[in-house]
Motif scaffolding. Sequence first.
Motif, PDB file in Angstrom:
ATOM      1  N   PHE A   1       0.857  -1.174   0.000  1.00  0.00           N
ATOM      2  CA  PHE A   1       0.000   0.000   0.000  1.00  0.00           C
ATOM      3  C   PHE A   1       0.899   1.232   0.000  1.00  0.00           C
ATOM      4  O   PHE A   1       2.101   1.135   0.262  1.00  0.00           O
ATOM      5  N   ARG A   2       0.307   2.383  -0.274  1.00  0.00           N
ATOM      6  CA  ARG A   2       1.066   3.618  -0.181  1.00  0.00           C
ATOM      7  C   ARG A   2       0.156   4.736   0.330  1.00  0.00           C
ATOM      8  O   ARG A   2      -1.064   4.683   0.172  1.00  0.00           O
ATOM      9  N   GLN A   3       0.806   5.721   0.917  1.00  0.00           N
ATOM     10  CA  GLN A   3       0.063   6.867   1.440  1.00  0.00           C
ATOM     11  C   GLN A   3       0.850   8.138   1.151  1.00  0.00           C
ATOM     12  O   GLN A   3       1.973   8.296   1.634  1.00  0.00           O
ATOM     13  N   ALA A   4       0.248   9.007   0.365  1.00  0.00           N
ATOM     14  CA  ALA A   4       0.840  10.307   0.049  1.00  0.00           C
ATOM     15  C   ALA A   4       0.344  11.332   1.061  1.00  0.00           C
ATOM     16  O   ALA A   4      -0.713  11.147   1.681  1.00  0.00           O
TER      17      ALA A   4
ATOM     18  N   CYS B   1       4.247  -2.453   3.431  1.00  0.00           N
ATOM     19  CA  CYS B   1       3.855  -3.817   3.100  1.00  0.00           C
ATOM     20  C   CYS B   1       2.962  -4.346   4.210  1.00  0.00           C
ATOM     21  O   CYS B   1       3.010  -3.874   5.357  1.00  0.00           O
ATOM     22  N   ALA B   2       2.139  -5.311   3.858  1.00  0.00           N
ATOM     23  CA  ALA B   2       1.153  -5.838   4.788  1.00  0.00           C
ATOM     24  C   ALA B   2       0.974  -7.324   4.551  1.00  0.00           C
ATOM     25  O   ALA B   2       1.178  -7.818   3.436  1.00  0.00           O
ATOM     26  N   ALA B   3       0.577  -8.026   5.614  1.00  0.00           N
ATOM     27  CA  ALA B   3       0.410  -9.471   5.547  1.00  0.00           C
ATOM     28  C   ALA B   3      -0.974  -9.878   6.025  1.00  0.00           C
ATOM     29  O   ALA B   3      -1.485  -9.338   7.019  1.00  0.00           O
ATOM     30  N   ASP B   4      -1.544 -10.834   5.313  1.00  0.00           N
ATOM     31  CA  ASP B   4      -2.821 -11.404   5.701  1.00  0.00           C
ATOM     32  C   ASP B   4      -2.632 -12.890   5.965  1.00  0.00           C
ATOM     33  O   ASP B   4      -2.161 -13.632   5.101  1.00  0.00           O
ATOM     34  N   GLN B   5      -2.987 -13.332   7.139  1.00  0.00           N
ATOM     35  CA  GLN B   5      -2.738 -14.716   7.537  1.00  0.00           C
ATOM     36  C   GLN B   5      -3.860 -15.671   7.173  1.00  0.00           C
ATOM     37  O   GLN B   5      -3.729 -16.885   7.345  1.00  0.00           O
ATOM     38  N   TYR B   6      -4.953 -15.130   6.634  1.00  0.00           N
ATOM     39  CA  TYR B   6      -6.115 -15.986   6.407  1.00  0.00           C
ATOM     40  C   TYR B   6      -6.282 -16.448   4.968  1.00  0.00           C
ATOM     41  O   TYR B   6      -7.081 -17.330   4.678  1.00  0.00           O
ATOM     42  N   GLY B   7      -5.527 -15.879   4.070  1.00  0.00           N
ATOM     43  CA  GLY B   7      -5.614 -16.293   2.685  1.00  0.00           C
ATOM     44  C   GLY B   7      -6.919 -15.876   2.052  1.00  0.00           C
ATOM     45  O   GLY B   7      -7.555 -14.933   2.448  1.00  0.00           O
ATOM     46  N   SER B   8      -7.326 -16.652   1.033  1.00  0.00           N
ATOM     47  CA  SER B   8      -8.590 -16.429   0.340  1.00  0.00           C
ATOM     48  C   SER B   8      -8.663 -15.048  -0.283  1.00  0.00           C
ATOM     49  O   SER B   8      -9.687 -14.361  -0.192  1.00  0.00           O
ATOM     50  N   GLY B   9      -7.553 -14.638  -0.898  1.00  0.00           N
ATOM     51  CA  GLY B   9      -7.512 -13.352  -1.563  1.00  0.00           C
ATOM     52  C   GLY B   9      -8.252 -13.378  -2.876  1.00  0.00           C
ATOM     53  O   GLY B   9      -8.885 -14.376  -3.216  1.00  0.00           O
TER      54      GLY B   9
ATOM     55  N   TYR C   1      -8.225  -4.188   0.327  1.00  0.00           N
ATOM     56  CA  TYR C   1      -8.521  -3.231   1.373  1.00  0.00           C
ATOM     57  C   TYR C   1      -7.597  -3.418   2.569  1.00  0.00           C
ATOM     58  O   TYR C   1      -7.296  -4.545   2.977  1.00  0.00           O
ATOM     59  N   ALA C   2      -7.185  -2.293   3.159  1.00  0.00           N
ATOM     60  CA  ALA C   2      -6.263  -2.338   4.288  1.00  0.00           C
ATOM     61  C   ALA C   2      -6.821  -3.154   5.436  1.00  0.00           C
ATOM     62  O   ALA C   2      -6.072  -3.831   6.149  1.00  0.00           O
ATOM     63  N   ARG C   3      -8.114  -3.124   5.645  1.00  0.00           N
ATOM     64  CA  ARG C   3      -8.722  -3.832   6.766  1.00  0.00           C
ATOM     65  C   ARG C   3      -8.569  -5.348   6.652  1.00  0.00           C
ATOM     66  O   ARG C   3      -8.775  -6.066   7.628  1.00  0.00           O
ATOM     67  N   GLU C   4      -8.205  -5.835   5.480  1.00  0.00           N
ATOM     68  CA  GLU C   4      -8.065  -7.283   5.286  1.00  0.00           C
ATOM     69  C   GLU C   4      -6.707  -7.801   5.735  1.00  0.00           C
ATOM     70  O   GLU C   4      -6.470  -9.009   5.728  1.00  0.00           O
ATOM     71  N   TYR C   5      -5.802  -6.888   6.088  1.00  0.00           N
ATOM     72  CA  TYR C   5      -4.449  -7.276   6.478  1.00  0.00           C
ATOM     73  C   TYR C   5      -4.264  -7.074   7.973  1.00  0.00           C
ATOM     74  O   TYR C   5      -4.677  -6.060   8.524  1.00  0.00           O
ATOM     75  N   GLN C   6      -3.618  -8.015   8.624  1.00  0.00           N
ATOM     76  CA  GLN C   6      -3.463  -7.970  10.075  1.00  0.00           C
ATOM     77  C   GLN C   6      -2.116  -7.388  10.518  1.00  0.00           C
ATOM     78  O   GLN C   6      -1.999  -6.902  11.639  1.00  0.00           O
ATOM     79  N   TYR C   7      -1.123  -7.491   9.665  1.00  0.00           N
ATOM     80  CA  TYR C   7       0.217  -7.069  10.062  1.00  0.00           C
ATOM     81  C   TYR C   7       0.752  -6.045   9.055  1.00  0.00           C
ATOM     82  O   TYR C   7       0.567  -6.199   7.844  1.00  0.00           O
TER      83      TYR C   7
END
Length: 125
Positions: free
Chosen positions: A37-40, A96-104, A108-114
Motif C-alpha cells: 500500500f502507499r500513502q501520500a 507492506c502488509a500481511a494477511d494470515q487468512y488467505g482467500s484473496g 482493502y487495508a482492513r483485510e491485512y493484520q500485520y
Amino acid sequence: QVQLVESGGELVQPGASLRLSCAVSGRTFSRYDMGWFRQAPGKEREFVAGISWTGTSTYYADSVKGRFTISRDNAKNTVYLQMNSLSPDDTAVYYCAADQYGSGPHYYAREYQYWGQGTQVTVSS
C-alpha cells in the motif's frame, strides 16, 4: 509475533526504477497473502499490489498496472515491489502488509493484520 520491515525507498528522478523489499519474520510467511500500500501526504492509504501465498496470483491498482511488479521469495521470507517508470504521482510512504487468512485477493487495508513501518519513496527532479 509477525514483524515486517520495508527497505529500498529513496529519492529518485522521474522515469527511474526502484525496488522495495519487505522482510517478514515468522515461520508461516509462506502461507501469508502479501500486499503493498502507499500513502501520500494528505491522502488516504491506497492499495498498490498484492500477491497470493503461493505467488501464483498477483493483482494491481490500475494506476500502477504495467509499471509495478510484485513478487515474493518464500525461502527468504521477503516480498518485493519492482517499480518502473516512476512519476511524481508515485511519491508516498510505501507499506507492506500481511494477511494470515488467505482467500484473496485483498484490496482493502482492513483485510491485512500485520503492517510494516513504511519506507519513503520520493520522485522528483
